[in-house]
Structures are given as C-alpha cells and as structure tokens.
Design a protein around this motif. Structure first.
Motif, mmCIF file in Angstrom:
data_model
loop_
_atom_site.group_PDB
_atom_site.id
_atom_site.type_symbol
_atom_site.label_atom_id
_atom_site.label_comp_id
_atom_site.label_asym_id
_atom_site.label_seq_id
_atom_site.Cartn_x
_atom_site.Cartn_y
_atom_site.Cartn_z
ATOM 1 N N MET A 232 0.849 -1.185 0.000
ATOM 2 C CA MET A 232 0.000 0.000 0.000
ATOM 3 C C MET A 232 0.889 1.240 0.000
ATOM 4 O O MET A 232 1.845 1.334 0.747
ATOM 5 N N ARG A 233 0.551 2.184 -0.818
ATOM 6 C CA ARG A 233 1.315 3.421 -0.938
ATOM 7 C C ARG A 233 0.979 4.361 0.221
ATOM 8 O O ARG A 233 -0.184 4.547 0.555
ATOM 9 N N SER A 234 1.982 4.955 0.828
ATOM 10 C CA SER A 234 1.712 5.904 1.915
ATOM 11 C C SER A 234 1.291 7.236 1.326
ATOM 12 O O SER A 234 1.578 7.547 0.183
ATOM 13 N N SER A 235 0.581 8.013 2.129
ATOM 14 C CA SER A 235 0.150 9.327 1.643
ATOM 15 C C SER A 235 1.369 10.242 1.588
ATOM 16 O O SER A 235 2.219 10.222 2.458
ATOM 17 N N SER A 236 1.450 10.982 0.538
ATOM 18 C CA SER A 236 2.586 11.869 0.336
ATOM 19 C C SER A 236 2.101 13.154 -0.309
ATOM 20 O O SER A 236 1.364 13.125 -1.298
ATOM 21 N N LEU A 237 2.530 14.262 0.239
ATOM 22 C CA LEU A 237 2.182 15.540 -0.374
ATOM 23 C C LEU A 237 2.871 15.702 -1.723
ATOM 24 O O LEU A 237 2.350 16.397 -2.593
ATOM 25 N N GLN A 238 3.988 15.043 -1.910
ATOM 26 C CA GLN A 238 4.650 15.118 -3.210
ATOM 27 C C GLN A 238 3.797 14.439 -4.284
ATOM 28 O O GLN A 238 3.743 14.909 -5.422
ATOM 29 N N HIS A 239 3.113 13.360 -3.923
ATOM 30 C CA HIS A 239 2.192 12.715 -4.867
ATOM 31 C C HIS A 239 1.008 13.640 -5.149
ATOM 32 O O HIS A 239 0.574 13.770 -6.297
ATOM 33 N N LEU A 240 0.491 14.274 -4.099
ATOM 34 C CA LEU A 240 -0.608 15.212 -4.282
ATOM 35 C C LEU A 240 -0.184 16.375 -5.171
ATOM 36 O O LEU A 240 -0.926 16.783 -6.074
ATOM 37 N N ASP A 241 1.009 16.905 -4.951
ATOM 38 C CA ASP A 241 1.540 17.997 -5.772
ATOM 39 C C ASP A 241 1.599 17.569 -7.240
ATOM 40 O O ASP A 241 1.162 18.306 -8.129
ATOM 41 N N SER A 242 2.107 16.372 -7.503
ATOM 42 C CA SER A 242 2.183 15.872 -8.876
ATOM 43 C C SER A 242 0.798 15.753 -9.502
ATOM 44 O O SER A 242 0.596 16.115 -10.665
ATOM 45 N N LEU A 243 -0.144 15.256 -8.737
ATOM 46 C CA LEU A 243 -1.516 15.124 -9.226
ATOM 47 C C LEU A 243 -2.110 16.494 -9.554
ATOM 48 O O LEU A 243 -2.728 16.681 -10.611
ATOM 49 N N LEU A 244 -1.917 17.470 -8.662
ATOM 50 C CA LEU A 244 -2.452 18.813 -8.899
ATOM 51 C C LEU A 244 -1.818 19.479 -10.112
ATOM 52 O O LEU A 244 -2.516 20.112 -10.913
ATOM 53 N N VAL A 245 -0.515 19.340 -10.268
ATOM 54 C CA VAL A 245 0.162 19.928 -11.423
ATOM 55 C C VAL A 245 -0.317 19.256 -12.709
ATOM 56 O O VAL A 245 -0.566 19.929 -13.718
ATOM 57 N N GLY A 246 -0.480 17.942 -12.686
ATOM 58 C CA GLY A 246 -1.006 17.236 -13.853
ATOM 59 C C GLY A 246 -2.393 17.729 -14.228
ATOM 60 O O GLY A 246 -2.708 17.944 -15.405
ATOM 61 N N TYR A 247 -3.226 17.934 -13.232
ATOM 62 C CA TYR A 247 -4.573 18.464 -13.471
ATOM 63 C C TYR A 247 -4.499 19.866 -14.078
ATOM 64 O O TYR A 247 -5.219 20.175 -15.029
ATOM 65 N N ALA A 248 -3.624 20.712 -13.550
ATOM 66 C CA ALA A 248 -3.493 22.082 -14.061
ATOM 67 C C ALA A 248 -3.005 22.096 -15.506
ATOM 68 O O ALA A 248 -3.498 22.874 -16.325
ATOM 69 N N VAL A 249 -2.042 21.254 -15.811
ATOM 70 C CA VAL A 249 -1.522 21.174 -17.180
ATOM 71 C C VAL A 249 -2.624 20.707 -18.128
ATOM 72 O O VAL A 249 -2.820 21.289 -19.207
ATOM 73 N N ALA A 250 -3.364 19.681 -17.731
ATOM 74 C CA ALA A 250 -4.468 19.195 -18.569
ATOM 75 C C ALA A 250 -5.527 20.282 -18.756
ATOM 76 O O ALA A 250 -6.076 20.439 -19.846
ATOM 77 N N SER A 251 -5.790 21.038 -17.707
ATOM 78 C CA SER A 251 -6.763 22.133 -17.812
ATOM 79 C C SER A 251 -6.293 23.193 -18.794
ATOM 80 O O SER A 251 -7.086 23.700 -19.591
ATOM 81 N N GLU A 252 -5.006 23.530 -18.742
ATOM 82 C CA GLU A 252 -4.459 24.525 -19.672
ATOM 83 C C GLU A 252 -4.519 24.014 -21.109
ATOM 84 O O GLU A 252 -4.859 24.764 -22.028
ATOM 85 N N ILE A 253 -4.196 22.761 -21.320
ATOM 86 C CA ILE A 253 -4.233 22.174 -22.660
ATOM 87 C C ILE A 253 -5.646 22.255 -23.231
ATOM 88 O O ILE A 253 -5.834 22.477 -24.416
ATOM 89 N N ASN A 254 -6.628 22.103 -22.349
ATOM 90 C CA ASN A 254 -8.026 22.132 -22.776
ATOM 91 C C ASN A 254 -8.660 23.513 -22.640
ATOM 92 O O ASN A 254 -9.880 23.643 -22.605
ATOM 93 N N ASN A 255 -7.811 24.539 -22.555
ATOM 94 C CA ASN A 255 -8.253 25.934 -22.528
ATOM 95 C C ASN A 255 -9.208 26.273 -21.400
ATOM 96 O O ASN A 255 -10.127 27.063 -21.569
ATOM 97 N N SER A 256 -8.991 25.676 -20.242
ATOM 98 C CA SER A 256 -9.797 26.003 -19.075
ATOM 99 C C SER A 256 -9.300 27.314 -18.488
ATOM 100 O O SER A 256 -8.106 27.586 -18.449
ATOM 101 N N ALA A 257 -10.209 28.121 -18.028
ATOM 102 C CA ALA A 257 -9.842 29.403 -17.418
ATOM 103 C C ALA A 257 -9.702 29.263 -15.899
ATOM 104 O O ALA A 257 -9.667 30.258 -15.191
ATOM 105 N N GLU A 258 -9.593 28.042 -15.431
ATOM 106 C CA GLU A 258 -9.510 27.783 -13.996
ATOM 107 C C GLU A 258 -8.204 28.328 -13.414
ATOM 108 O O GLU A 258 -7.131 28.134 -13.972
#
Length: 90
Positions: free
Chosen positions: A1-27
């Motif tokens: 089982m993977r332990s909780s890590s803020l570094q994993h959360l950071d990676s997930l958030l950055v991935g979401y932001a990049v995908a949002s930018e690629i899809n022209n989200s104004a978020e």
C-alpha cells in the motif's frame, strides 16, 4: 500500500493544471511552485528565501518536525491560506 505523500498530491495537482491549460480552461491554479500558495507558505513559515524544493516538501519537513501527519498539516494550512485570501481587504 502506498503511503500518503504531499509530493504525490503535488504531482496530481500539477497534472490536473496542465491538462486544464491544454483544454483551454480558465480555472485559476494556486499550487505552482512560486505561485500564490507557496509564496504565502514561505511567509507563514518565516522563510527568508523561497524553497526550490516546493511547498509539498517543506510541509512534509515541518510536519515531521511537529510530529503531525503531513496531509493533516497541509489541509490546516490550506484552510488558513483560503481564509486569508478570501478575507475582505480594508
């Protein structure tokens, strides 16, 4: 089982932001290293210089020193950041 890590959360958030930018989200995204959350965090932690390691690493370090789970500390700090950001300016 993977332990909780803020570094994993950071990676997930950055991935979401990049995908949002690629899809022209104004978020708006506060979690880039050097973005609003990390700039607030450096002041909150009394850091003279910004950390090149990022907010996730610095919160994990502070949590370990305080004997607090890093995720718990992150959400406490996030609530504080949002409260200050959303407070009406005088």
């Amino acid at each position: 089982m993977r332990s909780s890590s803020l570094q994993h959360l950071d990676s997930l958030l950055v991935g979401y932001a990049v995908a949002s930018e690629i899809n022209n989200s104004a978020e708006h995204f506060d979690f880039w290293n050097g973005g609003p959350f990390s700039e607030w965090l450096w002041r909150r932690m009394g850091m003279v210089y910004p950390s090149n390691l990022g907010w996730a690493v610095e919160i994990e370090r502070a949590a370990e020193s305080a004997g607090t789970p890093a995720m718990e500390m992150f959400f406490f700090l996030l609530d504080e950041f949002r409260a200050e950001r959303d407070r009406p300016q005088r």
